[in-house]
Design an enzyme around this catalytic site. Structure first.
Site, PDB file in Angstrom:
ATOM      1  N   ASP A   1      19.030  33.960  70.076  1.00 22.93           N
ATOM      2  CA  ASP A   1      18.110  32.921  69.264  1.00 22.93           C
ATOM      3  C   ASP A   1      16.890  33.894  68.874  1.00 22.93           C
ATOM      4  O   ASP A   1      16.325  34.643  70.067  1.00 22.93           O
ATOM      5  CB  ASP A   1      17.808  31.790  69.918  1.00 22.93           C
TER       6      ASP A   1
ATOM      7  N   LYS B   1      24.837  23.237  74.033  1.00 22.12           N
ATOM      8  CA  LYS B   1      26.284  23.954  73.890  1.00 22.12           C
ATOM      9  C   LYS B   1      26.537  25.025  74.592  1.00 22.12           C
ATOM     10  O   LYS B   1      27.546  25.377  75.110  1.00 22.12           O
ATOM     11  CB  LYS B   1      26.484  24.277  72.363  1.00 22.12           C
TER      12      LYS B   1
ATOM     13  N   GLY C   1      20.265  25.269  74.020  1.00 18.28           N
ATOM     14  CA  GLY C   1      21.232  25.788  75.135  1.00 18.28           C
ATOM     15  C   GLY C   1      22.089  24.887  75.666  1.00 18.28           C
ATOM     16  O   GLY C   1      23.059  25.145  76.499  1.00 18.28           O
TER      17      GLY C   1
ATOM     18  N   CYS D   1      24.481  19.894  61.964  1.00 22.57           N
ATOM     19  CA  CYS D   1      24.324  18.402  62.010  1.00 22.57           C
ATOM     20  C   CYS D   1      23.621  17.941  60.870  1.00 22.57           C
ATOM     21  O   CYS D   1      22.808  17.303  60.682  1.00 22.57           O
ATOM     22  CB  CYS D   1      23.413  18.339  63.123  1.00 22.57           C
TER      23      CYS D   1
END
Length: 433
Positions: free
Chosen positions: A227, A209, A207, A326
């Site tokens: 999600d 972002k 959460g 990432c």
């Protein structure tokens, strides 16, 4: 509390072999036969290496009863190994990696609750020295002690030395600041929806972002956050509540099952897509981290990422999308973007993301330099990849290098376009006491 517990367990695991020797040398388990070995390690780590025992009751009393013996055994271990620091007792593979140790502690000021100036003043009152806005990455690398800077790229990001721990700080526990790596702040910043926009955060947990998007929107508009994991959704709900986020609908749902033609999403113009990836760019992982993914694993991840990116682009009102991972692997980054752009033809195009950013996409296809990368060595962040896509229109002007929100509402510290008149900064309604 979850973050603190995770950090405690991770550090206990990192020191596991040292703690086992301490327990044997001090004969703690022989003296306390009912004490579970794993709990004993956690207690001893927090007593000797951490911030001191925070538990209560009999466990705290038990650990303190043996403190002198444990400290004596620790001193003997240091003498035997001819070291003076606890860290030097670790095997080389257990020590913090050079990449992890040089990444500073970044905090994002939550503008839903406060402003940068008030947070700076708060830390100055706590004995920190503010050094102003950084002029280079080298300045961030040189930070030490109780000194901090304003980031040179992101206007609401403060930078502290890497070992700074703010988990117990009042500003963090009250939601006035968010502990978030600089690279992780780039996706929402570059998406830059204007206030009132309808936005999807497709893979939203935990959460950070999402809360950044809400701050950019000033809680005006609508965020749909998805999600599939119920525990992660619950965690995200707690984080967003603490951050003061409103106008956000959380859904425990796989984004791939969301119908783009549902009237509920007919006004969605912006999508932030940060899907599951190998996580190979995360440099601060503790011991036991996963080995490098196999070629088969990377292919499976890339196939999923390509599928979810295609799905996101199918929302009919979509105008701008940020795809981020990432990961350091080209298969999950440039190759995914290339494949999807080929599928969509001239419908979408890459936008040059943050032209002043030093690290660009790998030359996997023509135009890949419009993407950006981040790394510990070059940008002092986790490893990251970001691509910005916009819908093409016939006769449209050249793609913008700045998000719409940044153009309409320049933030403090941002470079303005030549000839643009500066706008007065609005005073935030809430001060940090």
């Amino acid at each position: 509390h979850v973050r603190q517990l995770y950090a405690l367990v991770s550090e206990t695991l990192r020191y596991a072999s040292v703690l086992e020797k301490l327990l044997d040398g001090a004969a703690l388990l022989q003296a306390e036969k009912k004490l579970p070995p794993q709990l004993a390690k956690v207690l001893v780590y927090d007593l000797l290496f951490g911030k001191g025992l925070k538990c209560g009751g009999r466990w705290k009393a038990l650990a303190r009863r043996h403190r002198a013996r444990l400290e004596a055994e620790l001193a003997r271990m240091k003498v035997r190994h001819k070291v003076s620091r606890n860290e030097d007792l670790l095997a080389p593979e257990q020590a913090v990696s050079p990449a992890a140790s040089q990444v500073p502690r970044y905090i994002r000021v939550n503008t839903l609750k406060t402003c940068v100036d008030d947070v700076i003043d708060f830390f100055k009152r706590q004995g920190y020295t503010y050094l102003g806005k950084a002029a280079s990455v080298e300045e961030l690398k040189a930070l030490s002690g109780k000194k901090f800077l304003l980031d040179l790229h992101l206007p609401e990001l403060l930078v502290f030395p890497s070992q700074t721990d703010l988990h117990d700080n009042l500003l963090y526990t009250s939601g006035h600041i968010i502990l978030q790596d600089k690279a992780s702040c780039l996706p929402a910043f570059l998406l830059g929806p204007v206030a009132g926009s309808h936005v999807i955060d497709a893979c939203a947990a935990p959460g950070n972002k999402t809360s950044h998007l809400a701050a950019i929107l000033k809680n005006k508009g609508q965020i749909f956050a998805f999600d599939v994991d119920p525990k992660r959704v619950a965690t995200m709900n707690t984080l967003l509540t603490r951050a003061g986020v409103t106008g956000c609908q959380l859904a425990q749902q796989d984004f791939l099952t969301v119908d783009p033609r549902d009237p509920k999403y007919s006004r969605v113009t912006h999508i932030l897509l940060d899907p599951s990836c190998s996580g190979s760019g995360m440099v601060t992982r503790g011991p036991g981290q996963e080995a490098a993914p196999s070629a088969e694993r990377l292919q499976a991840l890339a196939a999923f990422q390509q599928r979810v990116l295609n799905h996101a682009l199918s929302f009919p009102a979509l105008q701008r999308l940020v795809y981020s991972t990432c990961s350091l692997h080209q298969e999950e980054n440039e190759d995914v973007v290339k494949a999807v752009l080929q599928e969509w033809g001239s419908a979408f195009r890459l936008v040059p993301a943050f032209p002043s950013w030093p690290c660009r996409g790998l030359a996997a296809f023509s135009g890949a330099e419009s993407c950006l990368r981040a790394s510990p060595a070059e940008t002092l962040t986790h490893g990251f990849f970001v691509a910005v896509l916009e819908r093409c229109r016939e006769g449209a002007a050249a793609p913008s290098s700045l998000p719409a929100a940044a153009k309409e509402n320049p933030r403090p510290g941002e470079r303005m376009e030549p000839g643009a008149a500066p706008k007065k900064r609005k005073k935030k309604k809430q001060r940090v006491k």
